[in-house]
Design an enzyme around this catalytic site. Sequence first.
Site: not given
Length: 292
Positions: A134, A162
Site C-alpha cells: 500500500y 494499492k
Amino acid sequence: MSFGRLLTAMVTPMNKELEVDYQAAADLAQYLVRHGSDGIVVASTTGESPTLADEEKLELFRVVKKAVGSKAKVIASVGSNSTQESVGMALRTLETEVDGLIAVVPYYNKPSQEGLYRHFRGIAEVSSLPLMMYNVPGRTSANLLPETVLRLSCVPNITALKEASGSMDQVSELKRILPDEFEIFSGDDSLTLPMLALGCNGVVGVGSHIIGNEMKLMIDAWISGDIETARRWHLKLMPIFKGVFITANPVPIKYLLNQMGIEVGSVRPPLVETTPAEEKVLNEILSGWKLR
C-alpha cells in the site's frame, strides 16, 4: 489468487465506550458483501489501525472471515513503521484463516527505496499468503517508486499494489514495467475509472460502504467495454467520492453509515467527530442519494 475488483477498506465499528464491536463488524462485513464487495480489507487506515491493539486486529480478522466465509476475500492489514512488528503480525495472522495480507509503506521514519524493498520482502517471506503493498505518500511521507515495486514483484507472493500516490504518471510507469498478472488497485475512489483506463484491476474503496453496488456497476461497465456507461457512473458518483474525504478518513464515512442506520459508532482519539459544517455537506450527500 486474484483479490477481485471492488475491495472495501472496512471501518471498525465501536461501541459507546469506544471498544471494538465485533458483532457489528461481522454484520457490516456481510452487508458489504451483499452490496458489491469482492473483498474486505480489515484493520487498515480506514479501520483505524493506528489506535487498534494487535489482539483487537487479530480478533477482527477471525470474526470477519467467519462472517463472510468463501463469499469474499478477507485481507488483513499487518503493516506498521516497524519491520519487526509487521513481520510478527504477518506470522500471527496465519492462524486467522484470512485470504491475504496488506501492508502500508512504513510511515514517519522515511526509509530509502532499499529499506522499503527489505521491509516488504521480509513480511512476504514469513507467510505463504498473497501480499498487497500500500503506497500512500500523503500519509507516510515516503513514496514506493515503480522500480522498487518491480523488484518486489519478483517475490512470489507479493502479487498486488494499492496505489494512492495520486500520480497518473506513476501509475502509467507501473503498468509499463510490471508483469500483466501483477494487480494494481486504486487507493482513491475518485481515480478508480482513470486507473482502470490505464489497465489497473480495481479499487480498495471507502465510498463502497454506501455505494458499493453503484461502484461495481461502474467497474463492470468498463470491463465489459461499455465506456460511456462507466463514464456516466464516474461523474454521478464524484460527489460521494469527494465527500467521504472532506475530513480525516474514516470520520465522514462513519457519520454517513450511522445516519443510514448502520451503527458503527464513533472514532478513537486523536480523531474527533464531524463538525456541524461537515455534517451539513454529508447530509446533502445523503439527501441527494436518498441513502437514509
